[in-house]
Structures are given as C-alpha cells and as structure tokens.
Design a protein around this motif. Structure first.
Motif, PDB file in Angstrom:
ATOM      1  N   ARG B 178       0.832  -1.354   0.023  1.00  0.00           N
ATOM      2  CA  ARG B 178      -0.252   0.055  -0.202  1.00  0.00           C
ATOM      3  C   ARG B 178       0.734   1.316  -0.042  1.00  0.00           C
ATOM      4  O   ARG B 178       0.316   2.535  -0.106  1.00  0.00           O
ATOM      5  CB  ARG B 178      -0.934  -0.223   1.384  1.00  0.00           C
ATOM      6  CG  ARG B 178      -2.117  -1.042   1.116  1.00  0.00           C
ATOM      7  CD  ARG B 178      -2.948  -0.776   0.101  1.00  0.00           C
ATOM      8  NE  ARG B 178      -4.135  -1.682   0.014  1.00  0.00           N
ATOM      9  CZ  ARG B 178      -4.292  -2.569  -0.903  1.00  0.00           C
ATOM     10  NH1 ARG B 178      -3.236  -2.795  -1.699  1.00  0.00           N
ATOM     11  NH2 ARG B 178      -5.184  -3.302  -0.980  1.00  0.00           N
ATOM     12  N   THR B 179       2.027   1.132   0.022  1.00  0.00           N
ATOM     13  CA  THR B 179       2.811   2.459   0.122  1.00  0.00           C
ATOM     14  C   THR B 179       3.694   2.645  -1.391  1.00  0.00           C
ATOM     15  O   THR B 179       3.952   1.687  -2.013  1.00  0.00           O
ATOM     16  CB  THR B 179       3.988   2.318   1.097  1.00  0.00           C
ATOM     17  OG1 THR B 179       4.921   1.616   0.920  1.00  0.00           O
ATOM     18  CG2 THR B 179       3.264   2.137   2.592  1.00  0.00           C
ATOM     19  N   VAL B 180       4.072   3.794  -1.701  1.00  0.00           N
ATOM     20  CA  VAL B 180       4.767   4.102  -2.751  1.00  0.00           C
ATOM     21  C   VAL B 180       6.353   3.078  -2.861  1.00  0.00           C
ATOM     22  O   VAL B 180       6.630   2.693  -3.895  1.00  0.00           O
ATOM     23  CB  VAL B 180       5.426   5.519  -2.957  1.00  0.00           C
ATOM     24  CG1 VAL B 180       6.039   5.705  -3.975  1.00  0.00           C
ATOM     25  CG2 VAL B 180       3.910   6.307  -3.051  1.00  0.00           C
ATOM     26  N   GLN B 181       6.746   3.127  -1.444  1.00  0.00           N
ATOM     27  CA  GLN B 181       8.040   2.348  -1.569  1.00  0.00           C
ATOM     28  C   GLN B 181       7.754   0.791  -1.834  1.00  0.00           C
ATOM     29  O   GLN B 181       8.586   0.577  -2.343  1.00  0.00           O
ATOM     30  CB  GLN B 181       8.497   2.414  -0.251  1.00  0.00           C
ATOM     31  CG  GLN B 181       9.833   1.811   0.242  1.00  0.00           C
ATOM     32  CD  GLN B 181      10.960   2.521  -0.798  1.00  0.00           C
ATOM     33  OE1 GLN B 181      11.359   3.668  -0.437  1.00  0.00           O
ATOM     34  NE2 GLN B 181      11.263   1.882  -1.823  1.00  0.00           N
ATOM     35  N   GLY B 182       6.668   0.282  -1.339  1.00  0.00           N
ATOM     36  CA  GLY B 182       6.283  -1.183  -1.683  1.00  0.00           C
ATOM     37  C   GLY B 182       6.179  -1.199  -3.121  1.00  0.00           C
ATOM     38  O   GLY B 182       6.601  -2.336  -3.512  1.00  0.00           O
ATOM     39  N   GLN B 183       5.436  -0.369  -3.792  1.00  0.00           N
ATOM     40  CA  GLN B 183       5.409  -0.519  -5.047  1.00  0.00           C
ATOM     41  C   GLN B 183       6.559  -0.339  -5.806  1.00  0.00           C
ATOM     42  O   GLN B 183       6.678  -1.234  -6.919  1.00  0.00           O
ATOM     43  CB  GLN B 183       4.336   0.837  -5.739  1.00  0.00           C
ATOM     44  CG  GLN B 183       3.797   0.848  -7.105  1.00  0.00           C
ATOM     45  CD  GLN B 183       2.590  -0.007  -7.122  1.00  0.00           C
ATOM     46  OE1 GLN B 183       1.955  -0.694  -6.210  1.00  0.00           O
ATOM     47  NE2 GLN B 183       1.785  -0.065  -8.235  1.00  0.00           N
ATOM     48  N   HIS B 184       7.553   0.353  -5.290  1.00  0.00           N
ATOM     49  CA  HIS B 184       8.872   0.650  -6.136  1.00  0.00           C
ATOM     50  C   HIS B 184       9.622  -0.904  -5.883  1.00  0.00           C
ATOM     51  O   HIS B 184      10.216  -1.347  -6.731  1.00  0.00           O
ATOM     52  CB  HIS B 184       9.706   1.691  -5.695  1.00  0.00           C
ATOM     53  CG  HIS B 184       8.972   2.958  -6.098  1.00  0.00           C
ATOM     54  ND1 HIS B 184       9.477   4.004  -5.722  1.00  0.00           N
ATOM     55  CD2 HIS B 184       7.902   3.223  -6.878  1.00  0.00           C
ATOM     56  CE1 HIS B 184       8.735   4.990  -6.261  1.00  0.00           C
ATOM     57  NE2 HIS B 184       7.748   4.721  -7.056  1.00  0.00           N
ATOM     58  N   ILE B 185       9.623  -1.387  -4.655  1.00  0.00           N
ATOM     59  CA  ILE B 185       9.988  -2.611  -4.554  1.00  0.00           C
ATOM     60  C   ILE B 185       9.719  -3.796  -5.146  1.00  0.00           C
ATOM     61  O   ILE B 185      10.532  -4.465  -5.917  1.00  0.00           O
ATOM     62  CB  ILE B 185      10.079  -2.741  -2.891  1.00  0.00           C
ATOM     63  CG1 ILE B 185      11.092  -1.963  -1.900  1.00  0.00           C
ATOM     64  CG2 ILE B 185      10.449  -4.560  -2.703  1.00  0.00           C
ATOM     65  CD1 ILE B 185      10.944  -1.892  -0.592  1.00  0.00           C
ATOM     66  N   ARG B 186       8.532  -3.658  -5.536  1.00  0.00           N
ATOM     67  CA  ARG B 186       7.797  -4.696  -6.259  1.00  0.00           C
ATOM     68  C   ARG B 186       8.304  -4.835  -7.537  1.00  0.00           C
ATOM     69  O   ARG B 186       8.528  -5.748  -8.483  1.00  0.00           O
ATOM     70  CB  ARG B 186       6.466  -4.931  -5.840  1.00  0.00           C
ATOM     71  CG  ARG B 186       6.109  -5.636  -4.658  1.00  0.00           C
ATOM     72  CD  ARG B 186       4.533  -5.833  -4.424  1.00  0.00           C
ATOM     73  NE  ARG B 186       3.729  -4.681  -4.545  1.00  0.00           N
ATOM     74  CZ  ARG B 186       2.846  -4.422  -5.278  1.00  0.00           C
ATOM     75  NH1 ARG B 186       2.426  -5.161  -6.189  1.00  0.00           N
ATOM     76  NH2 ARG B 186       2.039  -3.178  -5.320  1.00  0.00           N
ATOM     77  N   ALA B 187       8.255  -3.579  -8.159  1.00  0.00           N
ATOM     78  CA  ALA B 187       8.531  -3.307  -9.480  1.00  0.00           C
ATOM     79  C   ALA B 187       9.966  -3.497  -9.863  1.00  0.00           C
ATOM     80  O   ALA B 187      10.307  -4.430 -10.727  1.00  0.00           O
ATOM     81  CB  ALA B 187       8.064  -1.658  -9.837  1.00  0.00           C
ATOM     82  N   ILE B 188      10.879  -3.323  -8.859  1.00  0.00           N
ATOM     83  CA  ILE B 188      12.306  -3.397  -9.208  1.00  0.00           C
ATOM     84  C   ILE B 188      12.561  -5.012  -9.005  1.00  0.00           C
ATOM     85  O   ILE B 188      13.177  -5.570  -9.824  1.00  0.00           O
ATOM     86  CB  ILE B 188      13.089  -2.919  -7.748  1.00  0.00           C
ATOM     87  CG1 ILE B 188      13.252  -1.392  -8.032  1.00  0.00           C
ATOM     88  CG2 ILE B 188      14.809  -3.453  -8.015  1.00  0.00           C
ATOM     89  CD1 ILE B 188      13.423  -0.648  -6.814  1.00  0.00           C
ATOM     90  N   GLY B 189      11.854  -5.832  -8.324  1.00  0.00           N
ATOM     91  CA  GLY B 189      11.812  -7.185  -8.027  1.00  0.00           C
ATOM     92  C   GLY B 189      11.631  -7.845  -9.521  1.00  0.00           C
ATOM     93  O   GLY B 189      12.077  -8.823 -10.017  1.00  0.00           O
ATOM     94  N   VAL B 190      10.755  -7.371 -10.370  1.00  0.00           N
ATOM     95  CA  VAL B 190      10.565  -7.776 -11.793  1.00  0.00           C
ATOM     96  C   VAL B 190      11.415  -7.242 -12.673  1.00  0.00           C
ATOM     97  O   VAL B 190      11.881  -8.046 -13.492  1.00  0.00           O
ATOM     98  CB  VAL B 190       9.010  -7.255 -12.042  1.00  0.00           C
ATOM     99  CG1 VAL B 190       8.528  -7.755 -13.569  1.00  0.00           C
ATOM    100  CG2 VAL B 190       7.835  -7.706 -10.965  1.00  0.00           C
TER     101      VAL B 190
END
Lengths: 259, 312
Positions: B178-190
């Motif tokens: 739910r946070t911008v940081q989490g969104q970025h972490i998940r995107a980087i993982g891909v």
C-alpha cells in the motif's frame, strides 16, 4: 512553430564518434521518422533527446531556450517522454500501475515508505486517460500487462508516454514484433496523438509504417544526418538509397569534398 | 497441476490440521496448543517476514541470522552491563540492526557487490562483532529482569509474541502493498531496469528493503533474548535457513512464485504445525527435518509447475 532544435550535436564514446554535428528542427505536431542502418546513430540521437545521454558538444534548444535534457528525469520534467522498445513496463503490474510507476499518486509527504498509494484514483485516472485516447483494452484495471498482447502492451506504453509527455514523445521501434492489425492500431494512435499537438520522433526499420504516419524523414548514416526531407517530397527508394549510402546527403558530399 | 502448485502448501496445512486433530484430539486440537504454536513461530515469522522484503526486491540477505544473534547478545549486555533502561536499549539495538541493513544495501546497490556475497561478508563481520562484544560466552540478564515479560507475557490470553508478530506482519504488508515504497520494491523485483527508466529510485529502494530485513532481524533478536532471559552467542543463526525456507515455501503458495508476506506466514505456519503435530503424535525428532525439507522442495517444484502451466 519550432518546438525543439538540435544545434551541431556530437557525441563520442571514447574514440568512437557516434554522432557528428547533427542539427535539425522539430516542429510542433511533427511526426518524424528516424531511420538508418544499425550503428548509424539513431539510438544515440534518441537517447540524447530522452536525456539518457549528454551530448559531447552542441546545443539543445527547447521552445527558444537552451536546455540540458539529461538525466532522463530532466527531459521528463520538460515534457519529453520515451517509450523504449522493451523494458518499458513491469509485466506483473496492471496497466494502471504501470501508468503511474515512479510517479504514483499518494497520500502524505516525505519518504516513499510513509506515502500511501491512492489506488482507486490512479486506476480511474489511467482508465480515463486511455478512454480519452480511444484505447479500448479489456482488463486495464486488473489484468497484469504480461497477460496482454504485444499490441495492447504497446498501446498502453505509448498512452502512458502521451499522458505524461506534454510536448514530445520518443518511440523506439513502436511496431517491431507486432502483427498487421496491431501495428495499424499503434500507428493510428500515433496519428491521433500528433493531431493533439504532440511532437513525435519514432525510430523504425519499417519504411511502410514510416510512410503511413510520418510527415518527415530523417536518415542517419555513420553518425551524421544524411537526409532530412518531408515525406511527401521523397519516396522509399530515395530513403533506402540514403540509408545504404548509395545516395549521399549534401552534408556528406560537402565534407567529402573538403577532406 | 496449477491448483496443486498454488494451493498445495495450504492444502498440506489444512490436511495436517485435520489429520493431527483426528489422531490427537486431546492434545493437538486445543486452544492451548494453538497458542503454543503461535508462540513458538512468532520470532521466526518476524525475521522471515523481514527477509521477504529484499526477496521481493530480488535481493538475498544472508546476514539476518547473525544480526538476530548479535542483537540478542547486545540487548542483554546493554541491560545487564550498562544497566540501560529497556526502551533505550531496544532503540539502540534495533537502530544498529537498521544500520547494518543500510550498510548491506549500500554495498549491494551503490557499490554493486552481489547481494549473496555482500551479505555473507557483512554477516561474518557481525559474527565478529558478536564475539568481540561477548567473548563468545553467553551473557546473563542481571538487571531489568522484567525484560523477560516482553516475550513471555500474555495480553487478554494472547501471547505477547503473537501480538507483536501480527503487528510486524501487518506493518510489512502495508509497506509492500500500500505504499509508494512497496510499489517500487515490487517493481524492481520484476525489472530493475524498467523501474529505473520509469523514474524509480532503484538504489534507495534496495537500501530500504535491506534496512527493513535487518531491522526485523534485530527485533527478532531482542525478542529472543527476552524469551530466553539471556544472551546466547549463536541463538539466532538458525533463523537464516528457516527464514529462507519459509519465504520460498510461501512463494510457491497463492501467487505462483512471487514472494509475499502472507505466503511467508503460510510457510512458517505450515512448518510449525507440522513440527508440533509430529511431536504430539510422538514421532522422533528427525521426522521434523525430513518433513520440512521434503515439503520445501516439493512445494517449490509444484509451484514451478503451476507457473509453467498456469497461464491459461
């Protein structure tokens, strides 16, 4: 009206001159097809416009003011967006999430760790952004883009670029690896975007696609601009001749005469 | 096969609860035993859930077990030798944990050392710090002995550890989802490169992910010290392997090979229920290792099958 001018842009990597003295003007609403053989300098040129490379020398003038486009965030801030051939989207994310990647709408301020994503608003904005461009893709809200067709993905990627890029859109091989029908949809979208005043530069190997949308052709050869012509006043044979070097541009001829 | 891949672990979990309850209705299927399971798995879950964050980002962290051990020792030392108040000691220990994570992240993202090697190195340095501080000898809790109440007490009948576990899981879930940081972490993982081009601060996000893992490891170490009432030099080392097992087991569950917080919880829970049940029916201890090992390999293998044939 001139949107952006390149003045004698050169770029070298070590001893290799990837670009030498490239100049041209982009008018508002232009769709410029950038062609050339592999290693001719197309992608270096695109990367300079995208802010991914800093020119070694030369000047970029945007709306009458000299600007530094690099790093990419700078170019983006000036309204220039780039759609790379691949690597432009996160496969596991929905179209809406991809739309806002790196620019999420969020509650609160401060570090990203403490900002809560406004999922619903992002979703609605992305959907209306696509609707506005008459892009109809099922599952924009919920489907990961990796489950979309190549054409749908490209439409989403271009729409994202158009959504954020207020002035210029750079497209790297927008129709590569697409089928006939899908290519047509992408080309239609490019035409619609230019009609709204967006300036588009597209790198392509497909001259047919180039002809169906571009009003100008810029041919690159060995790091120089070999030709820059309105597409109405030239033809495919000419362009191929410039690409292969069978025909040489004024600039090239002049240089050869002097050397 | 798709169903087996994504729901296999949960099926095993449900199956075990049913079977063990049928065999041992009086000992296994009781509130008390359920409470025990929660209590036993809490610290491991906190460390494993923390590890899940860099894993989502695509990075390994091998230092977490050593950070947990060091944190436990340091906590007891600060309370006993330095006689610091409990909250101050906790703040220092968790802060040092976070710092180790930041160092990990900087080495991996800014300097570009492979995460596997970098965290193996920092983890070993942390072992060194541990021995330098403790001399390799367990530390006894001589002051602030009520510190043990943190892990051992109950609130409204629910073990403190279980409550802390749920809070940590909740916070991590919100961060990732739910946070911008989490969104970025998940995107980087891909795709780190796609994320970078989209304007995501890739290096900073990876550092944050490491910091979260290490912070959770330090919290785990503090709770472990409270639970043991002493500082044991190597007490947390084992968390490294169990956390990786849980996270991988969880990655096979529900989401087809993606790491996620709920998956990691399912991973820990499945192993915890299995071990508890096996002990309850009087199975020798070696069966617990056979069970956990086989389950991990099987679940990940089936998860892979789900991934390959799952896209309809």
């Amino acid at each position: 009206m001139t949107l952006l001018s390149l003045n004698q842009i050169s770029k070298s990597f070590g001893g290799i001159h990837a670009l030498q003295d490239v100049s041209f003007d982009l008018n508002k609403g232009d769709i410029v097809g950038l062609v050339g053989d592999n290693g001719a300098g197309k992608s270096t040129l695109i990367k300079i416009l995208a802010g991914a490379h800093d020119p070694s020398s030369g000047q970029v003038i945007l709306e009458g003011q000299a600007q530094t486009l690099s790093p990419p965030a700078n170019a983006q801030g000036l309204g220039i967006e780039t759609v790379y051939q691949d690597l432009s989207m996160i496969g596991a994310f929905t179209a809406a999430e991809n739309f806002f990647l790196g620019r999420e709408l969020a509650l609160g301020r401060g570090p990203a760790l403490f900002r809560l994503i406004r999922r619903k608003t992002m979703l609605d904005t992305a959907v209306s952004g696509l609707e506005e461009l008459h892009i109809d893709i099922p599952g924009v809200r919920s489907k990961p883009v990796e489950r979309m067709s190549g054409g749908q993905r490209q439409l989403v990627a271009i729409a994202r670029g158009a959504f954020w890029g207020s002035k210029m859109l750079l497209l790297d091989e927008p129709t590569a690896a697409l089928g006939v029908r899908e290519s047509k949809e992408v080309l239609n979208l490019i035409t619609r975007l230019s009609a709204r005043g967006l300036t588009i530069v597209m790198v392509t190997h497909n001259l047919e696609h180039l002809w169906s949308v571009c009003n100008r052709v810029v041919v690159m050869r060995r790091g120089r601009k070999a030709a820059d012509m309105p597409s109405a006043s030239t033809n495919m044979e000419d362009v191929v001749a410039y690409i292969t070097g069978a025909k040489e541009g004024l600039q090239g001829r002049a240089l050869e005469l002097t050397s | 096969m798709h169903v087996l891949g994504t729901y296999g672990t949960i099926l095993v979990l449900i199956l075990m609860v049913v079977v063990f309850s049928a065999i041992q209705p009086d000992t296994f299927a009781t509130v008390g035993n359920f409470r025990n399971i929660l209590n036993d798995m809490a610290i491991g879950t906190i460390v494993a859930a923390g590890l899940t964050v860099p894993l989502v980002c695509g990075d390994f962290d091998l230092s977490i077990g050593y950070v947990a051990s060091f944190s436990g020792i340091l906590m007891v030392g600060l309370l006993s030798a330095n006689q610091l108040p409990i909250p101050v000691a906790m703040l220092i220990v968790v802060g040092i944990g976070m710092l180790i994570g930041i160092v990990n992240g900087v080495i991996v993202s800014k300097i570009g050392v492979n995460a596997f090697i970098a965290t193996l190195g920092t983890g070993t340095v942390v072992v060194g710090l541990n021995y330098a501080y403790s001399g390799g000898i367990p530390l006894q809790l001589t002051h602030s002995t009520d510190f043990t109440g943190l892990a051992i007490g109950r609130f409204l009948g629910i073990p403190h550890l279980a409550i802390i576990m749920v809070v940590v899981l909740g916070v991590l879930w919100v961060i990732l989802n739910r946070t911008v940081q989490g969104q970025h972490i998940r995107a980087i993982g891909v795709s780190a490169e796609s994320s970078r081009r989209a304007g995501v601060a890739v290096d900073r996000s990876r550092i944050v992910a490491f910091a979260i893992a290490s912070t959770c490891a330090a919290i785990g170490g503090v709770l472990m010290a409270s639970n043991l009432g002493s500082g044991q030099v190597t007490a947390g080392d084992g968390f490294m392997l169990t956390s990786f097992s849980a996270a991988f087991l969880g990655s096979a569950a529900l989401r087809e090979g993606q790491f996620h917080i709920v998956g990691t919880l399912i991973g820990v829970l499945t192993v915890a229920v299995g071990n508890n049940g096996l002990a309850m029916i009087g199975a020798p201890i070696f069966t617990q290792y056979l069970f956990a090992g086989c389950l991990l390999v099987l679940a990940v293998a089936l998860g892979g099958i789900g991934r390959r044939y799952g896209r309809g």
